[in-house]
Scaffold this motif. Structure first.
Motif, PDB file in Angstrom:
ATOM      1  N   ILE A   1       0.772  -1.244  -0.152  1.00  0.00           N
ATOM      2  CA  ILE A   1       0.118  -0.325  -0.292  1.00  0.00           C
ATOM      3  C   ILE A   1       0.708   1.070  -0.065  1.00  0.00           C
ATOM      4  CG2 ILE A   1      -1.592   1.458   1.758  1.00  0.00           C
ATOM      5  CD1 ILE A   1      -2.582  -1.608   2.032  1.00  0.00           C
ATOM      6  N   PHE A   2       1.873   0.773   0.794  1.00  0.00           N
ATOM      7  CA  PHE A   2       2.674   2.262   0.846  1.00  0.00           C
ATOM      8  C   PHE A   2       3.338   2.627  -0.736  1.00  0.00           C
ATOM      9  CE2 PHE A   2       6.948   4.162   1.580  1.00  0.00           C
ATOM     10  CZ  PHE A   2       6.517   5.557   2.692  1.00  0.00           C
ATOM     11  N   LYS A   3       3.858   1.811  -1.244  1.00  0.00           N
ATOM     12  CA  LYS A   3       4.551   1.631  -2.423  1.00  0.00           C
ATOM     13  C   LYS A   3       3.336   2.404  -3.325  1.00  0.00           C
ATOM     14  CE  LYS A   3       8.733  -1.462  -1.831  1.00  0.00           C
ATOM     15  NZ  LYS A   3       8.805  -2.616  -1.433  1.00  0.00           N
ATOM     16  N   GLN A   4       2.326   1.805  -3.351  1.00  0.00           N
ATOM     17  CA  GLN A   4       0.993   2.318  -4.573  1.00  0.00           C
ATOM     18  C   GLN A   4       1.005   3.664  -4.081  1.00  0.00           C
ATOM     19  OE1 GLN A   4      -1.405  -0.402  -3.695  1.00  0.00           O
ATOM     20  NE2 GLN A   4      -1.030  -1.919  -5.609  1.00  0.00           N
ATOM     21  N   GLN A   5       0.743   4.273  -2.655  1.00  0.00           N
ATOM     22  CA  GLN A   5       0.985   6.286  -2.591  1.00  0.00           C
ATOM     23  C   GLN A   5       1.603   6.439  -2.772  1.00  0.00           C
ATOM     24  OE1 GLN A   5       0.216   5.210   1.282  1.00  0.00           O
ATOM     25  NE2 GLN A   5      -2.185   5.445   1.601  1.00  0.00           N
ATOM     26  N   LYS A   6       3.092   6.190  -2.861  1.00  0.00           N
ATOM     27  CA  LYS A   6       4.185   6.346  -3.512  1.00  0.00           C
ATOM     28  C   LYS A   6       4.115   6.707  -4.482  1.00  0.00           C
ATOM     29  CE  LYS A   6       6.550   7.956  -0.056  1.00  0.00           C
ATOM     30  NZ  LYS A   6       6.853   9.446   0.554  1.00  0.00           N
ATOM     31  N   MET A   7       3.389   5.813  -5.813  1.00  0.00           N
ATOM     32  CA  MET A   7       3.685   5.607  -6.955  1.00  0.00           C
ATOM     33  C   MET A   7       2.642   6.816  -7.813  1.00  0.00           C
ATOM     34  SD  MET A   7       3.307   2.465  -9.887  1.00  0.00           S
ATOM     35  CE  MET A   7       4.774   1.431  -9.637  1.00  0.00           C
ATOM     36  N   ILE A   8       1.527   6.511  -6.915  1.00  0.00           N
ATOM     37  CA  ILE A   8       0.227   8.217  -7.601  1.00  0.00           C
ATOM     38  C   ILE A   8       1.243   8.800  -6.602  1.00  0.00           C
ATOM     39  CG2 ILE A   8      -1.776   7.823  -6.650  1.00  0.00           C
ATOM     40  CD1 ILE A   8      -2.545   5.020  -6.158  1.00  0.00           C
ATOM     41  N   GLU A   9       1.489   9.286  -6.109  1.00  0.00           N
ATOM     42  CA  GLU A   9       1.982  10.538  -5.682  1.00  0.00           C
ATOM     43  C   GLU A   9       2.810  11.697  -6.863  1.00  0.00           C
ATOM     44  OE1 GLU A   9       3.081  10.969  -1.985  1.00  0.00           O
ATOM     45  OE2 GLU A   9       2.122  10.275  -1.195  1.00  0.00           O
ATOM     46  N   ARG A  10       3.771  10.115  -7.256  1.00  0.00           N
ATOM     47  CA  ARG A  10       5.052  10.806  -8.526  1.00  0.00           C
ATOM     48  C   ARG A  10       4.570  10.698  -9.905  1.00  0.00           C
ATOM     49  NH1 ARG A  10       6.959   7.072 -12.031  1.00  0.00           N
ATOM     50  NH2 ARG A  10       6.391   5.323 -11.626  1.00  0.00           N
ATOM     51  N   LEU A  11       3.047   9.791 -10.029  1.00  0.00           N
ATOM     52  CA  LEU A  11       2.511  10.005 -11.571  1.00  0.00           C
ATOM     53  C   LEU A  11       1.764  10.878 -11.397  1.00  0.00           C
ATOM     54  CD1 LEU A  11       0.858   6.274 -11.614  1.00  0.00           C
ATOM     55  CD2 LEU A  11       2.800   7.454 -13.116  1.00  0.00           C
ATOM     56  N   LYS A  12       0.585  11.550 -10.023  1.00  0.00           N
ATOM     57  CA  LYS A  12      -0.165  12.276 -10.256  1.00  0.00           C
ATOM     58  C   LYS A  12       1.155  13.838  -9.715  1.00  0.00           C
ATOM     59  CE  LYS A  12      -3.688  11.517  -7.060  1.00  0.00           C
ATOM     60  NZ  LYS A  12      -4.907  11.778  -5.710  1.00  0.00           N
TER      61      LYS A  12
ATOM     62  N   ASP B   1       1.156  16.313 -13.597  1.00  0.00           N
ATOM     63  CA  ASP B   1       0.900  18.092 -13.268  1.00  0.00           C
ATOM     64  C   ASP B   1       2.214  18.737 -14.338  1.00  0.00           C
ATOM     65  OD1 ASP B   1      -1.421  17.847 -11.604  1.00  0.00           O
ATOM     66  OD2 ASP B   1      -0.327  17.993  -9.724  1.00  0.00           O
ATOM     67  N   ALA B   2       2.892  18.044 -14.006  1.00  0.00           N
ATOM     68  CA  ALA B   2       4.076  19.208 -14.971  1.00  0.00           C
ATOM     69  C   ALA B   2       3.340  18.563 -16.618  1.00  0.00           C
ATOM     70  CB  ALA B   2       5.485  18.144 -14.621  1.00  0.00           C
ATOM     71  N   LYS B   3       3.094  17.357 -16.907  1.00  0.00           N
ATOM     72  CA  LYS B   3       3.049  18.066 -18.556  1.00  0.00           C
ATOM     73  C   LYS B   3       1.383  18.609 -18.653  1.00  0.00           C
ATOM     74  CE  LYS B   3       4.240  12.921 -19.210  1.00  0.00           C
ATOM     75  NZ  LYS B   3       5.571  13.102 -19.718  1.00  0.00           N
ATOM     76  N   GLU B   4       0.867  18.755 -17.709  1.00  0.00           N
ATOM     77  CA  GLU B   4      -0.484  19.662 -17.875  1.00  0.00           C
ATOM     78  C   GLU B   4       0.386  21.089 -17.766  1.00  0.00           C
ATOM     79  OE1 GLU B   4      -3.074  18.962 -15.289  1.00  0.00           O
ATOM     80  OE2 GLU B   4      -3.873  17.389 -15.684  1.00  0.00           O
ATOM     81  N   GLU B   5       1.038  20.919 -17.726  1.00  0.00           N
ATOM     82  CA  GLU B   5       1.767  22.601 -17.358  1.00  0.00           C
ATOM     83  C   GLU B   5       2.546  22.998 -18.390  1.00  0.00           C
ATOM     84  OE1 GLU B   5       3.707  23.164 -13.667  1.00  0.00           O
ATOM     85  OE2 GLU B   5       2.479  23.107 -12.306  1.00  0.00           O
TER      86      GLU B   5
END
Length: 99
Positions: A18-29, A33-37
């Motif tokens: 779960i911790f690894k998945q949350q970290k991956m979700i944060e990184r993907l977000k 955001d960077a791609k949207e900018e």
């Protein structure tokens, strides 16, 4: 009721997953955001260039007299955050006077 060592390991494994998945979700977000900018920045540039260059360039008329002068935009590109603030801002409405 105490847990067996097997259950402890399994629970720890689940927490790690779960911790690894949350970290991956944060990184993907963050990447999203960077791609949207980047998309917004490129759209601003595209709008600027499209306002200067005419889409249908006629080569016969290219060397002749210019009939329409192209105009450019000298404005800073808007960040995604600024655009979102503008979208959420409610501007006052003024009715037109009837003549």
């Amino acid at each position: 009721m105490p847990m067996s060592p097997i259950q402890m390991d399994t629970e720890d494994d689940v927490h790690d997953i779960i911790f690894k998945q949350q970290k991956m979700i944060e990184r993907l977000k963050e990447e999203l955001d960077a791609k949207e900018e980047e998309i917004q920045r490129l759209r601003c540039k595209l709008d600027k260039y499209q306002s200067v260059f005419t889409p249908n360039l006629n080569l016969n008329n290219y060397y002749g007299r210019r009939k329409h002068r192209a105009q450019g935009i000298s404005a800073e590109p808007l960040s995604l955050r600024t655009i979102q603030e503008l979208i959420q801002t409610k501007f006052p409405e003024y009715p037109k006077s009837e003549k």
